[in-house]
Design an enzyme around this catalytic site. Structure first.
Site, PDB file in Angstrom:
ATOM      1  N   ASP A  73      10.718 -77.702 -15.986  1.00  0.00           N
ATOM      2  CA  ASP A  73      11.292 -79.017 -16.212  1.00  0.00           C
ATOM      3  C   ASP A  73      11.586 -79.118 -17.705  1.00  0.00           C
ATOM      4  O   ASP A  73      10.874 -78.538 -18.517  1.00  0.00           O
ATOM      5  CB  ASP A  73      10.281 -80.092 -15.778  1.00  0.00           C
ATOM      6  N   ASP A 252       9.120 -80.291  -5.450  1.00  0.00           N
ATOM      7  CA  ASP A 252       7.883 -80.054  -6.195  1.00  0.00           C
ATOM      8  C   ASP A 252       7.099 -81.349  -6.174  1.00  0.00           C
ATOM      9  O   ASP A 252       7.686 -82.431  -6.164  1.00  0.00           O
ATOM     10  CB  ASP A 252       8.161 -79.681  -7.656  1.00  0.00           C
ATOM     11  N   CYS A 290      -4.699 -73.948  11.393  1.00  0.00           N
ATOM     12  CA  CYS A 290      -4.300 -73.304  10.139  1.00  0.00           C
ATOM     13  C   CYS A 290      -4.993 -71.954  10.004  1.00  0.00           C
ATOM     14  O   CYS A 290      -6.151 -71.799  10.373  1.00  0.00           O
ATOM     15  CB  CYS A 290      -4.675 -74.203   8.962  1.00  0.00           C
ATOM     16  N   CYS A 292      -5.204 -70.257   6.998  1.00  0.00           N
ATOM     17  CA  CYS A 292      -5.435 -69.955   5.583  1.00  0.00           C
ATOM     18  C   CYS A 292      -6.867 -69.462   5.368  1.00  0.00           C
ATOM     19  O   CYS A 292      -7.714 -69.554   6.254  1.00  0.00           O
ATOM     20  CB  CYS A 292      -5.140 -71.173   4.701  1.00  0.00           C
ATOM     21  N   CYS A 295      -9.513 -72.236   6.053  1.00  0.00           N
ATOM     22  CA  CYS A 295      -9.718 -72.584   7.458  1.00  0.00           C
ATOM     23  C   CYS A 295     -10.269 -71.407   8.273  1.00  0.00           C
ATOM     24  O   CYS A 295     -10.943 -71.605   9.278  1.00  0.00           O
ATOM     25  CB  CYS A 295      -8.424 -73.098   8.062  1.00  0.00           C
ATOM     26  N   HIS A 321      -6.026 -74.702   0.955  1.00  0.00           N
ATOM     27  CA  HIS A 321      -5.594 -75.171   2.266  1.00  0.00           C
ATOM     28  C   HIS A 321      -4.353 -76.074   2.157  1.00  0.00           C
ATOM     29  O   HIS A 321      -3.395 -75.917   2.928  1.00  0.00           O
ATOM     30  CB  HIS A 321      -6.686 -75.920   3.031  1.00  0.00           C
TER      31      HIS A 321
END
Ligand SMILES: [Zn+2]
Length: 361
Positions: A73, A252, A290, A292, A295, A321
């Protein structure tokens, strides 16, 4: 979207790494999650560690040890939101550092130089992000300034090539607050100047969510189809679903990371606040659907315990997560778009996501 640090599939969510670090997660975890691009912030990095260090390191990629794409940015947003002492003029914006009170000037030319030295794959123009609410007159005058700055950024960008062995792109930013006609004018003028991609800024600043969707539609109608569109600072899972439907490609937001650090986790059936006593002996994963790291290995009860005990691991596991959830959502969207069943799937997802506990927005 192709960059010399790799391709970015769209629609895509970009985790926020303001200080050159996505808070509470290591780069190797980002890679494991399938993160394709991260954000850096020119304002923060310019003030600390400063451009001399970045230059000496050989650019931001090398300094932070991240070999995939980075978008920076310009710093305009931080100047307008973080610093109280500032003066906006045609030449640029004079502001005081939030760190030590020292005075600095950001001009359209200097933010291009800073981002050249950072070596971001995608650089952003300097713009004025109007607050909400904002009078029509102010929005129009501010947008005229933003457009003059955009033109100067493009000139500076063309005059001054990349510092490192990779190319860089420059995105324009549509402003104009909640006013359709100012937004249209802004988008048309930016397209005329010609950028590699277009961002829609000044939304998700407190306006009703319907207004944000309406303005996205206005921009969608004007911006070229073949260029990436980046809706800045957005948003909740529902916002992402609605905005992708309206032609936005890149997003974002600090929500997944910041909420994670506050024990707020996203799941396929809505949000959970892991501090709640109901999770004290809940041995299910955060989100049973999930896959991940968090999880696959840990329970809600364990995460709640870590948050209660103020363990750093709590912030890490919850952030992992939440980012996994956001990246999964984008991956699913890419899939259903290709399958031609986006709309039906979106409605189904929205219904599911509206369950759960209220989340910090
Ligand atoms: Zn998970």
């Amino acid at each position: 979207m192709e960059t010399e640090h790799g391709a970015v599939e769209t629609p895509m969510f970009m985790p926020v790494g303001t200080q050159g670090s996505v808070k509470a997660v290591e780069h190797r975890e980002l890679l494991e999650l399938g993160v394709q691009i991260i954000l850096g912030n020119a304002y923060h990095l310019y003030l600390r560690p400063g451009m001399e260090v970045i230059r000496e390191a050989g650019g931001l990629h090398r300094f932070v040890g991240w070999e995939r794409p980075i978008l920076t940015d310009s710093g305009g947003y931080q100047v307008f939101s973080l610093t109280d002492l500032r003066r906006i003029e045609d030449k640029g914006v004079t502001f005081r550092s939030h760190l030590d009170g020292s005075t600095h000037v950001f001009s359209p030319e200097s933010v291009v130089t800073i981002q050249r030295e950072l070596g971001a794959d995608i650089m952003m123009v300097l713009d004025e992000c109007t607050p909400y609410p904002c009078e029509l007159d102010y929005a129009a005058r501010s947008n005229a300034l933003t457009l003059r700055w955009a033109e100067r950024c493009k000139e500076a960008f063309e005059k001054d090539g990349p510092r490192y062995a990779h190319g860089q792109a420059l995105f324009g930013i549509v402003q104009g607050s909640v006013y359709r006609e100012v937004r249209e004018r802004s988008a048309e003028a930016l397209v005329k100047i010609g950028f590699d991609g277009y961002a829609v800024g000044g939304l998700a600043v407190g306006e009703p969510v319907e207004t944000m969707y309406e303005i996205s539609e206005v921009c969608d109608a004007v911006l070229p189809r073949e260029k990436p569109r980046y809706l800045m600072g957005v948003g909740t899972p529902a916002n992402l679903l609605e905005s992708v439907e309206r032609g936005m490609d890149l997003f974002d937001c600090v929500l997944p990371t910041r909420n994670g650090r506050n024990a707020n986790v996203f799941t396929r059936s809505g949000g959970l606040n892991l501090r709640n006593a109901i999770y004290k002996a809940d041995f299910a994963p955060v989100d049973p659907e999930c896959s991940c790291y968090t999880c696959s290995n840990f329970t809600r009860a364990y995460l709640r315990h870590l948050f209660q005990a103020k363990e750093i691991l709590a912030l890490q596991l919850a952030t992992i997560h939440n980012l996994a959830f956001y990246l999964w959502l984008m991956r699913e969207m890419r899939k259903v778009i290709l399958d031609g069943r986006f709309r039906a799937w979106k409605l189904e997802m929205l219904a599911k996501l509206s369950g759960g506990e209220s989340m910090v927005q």
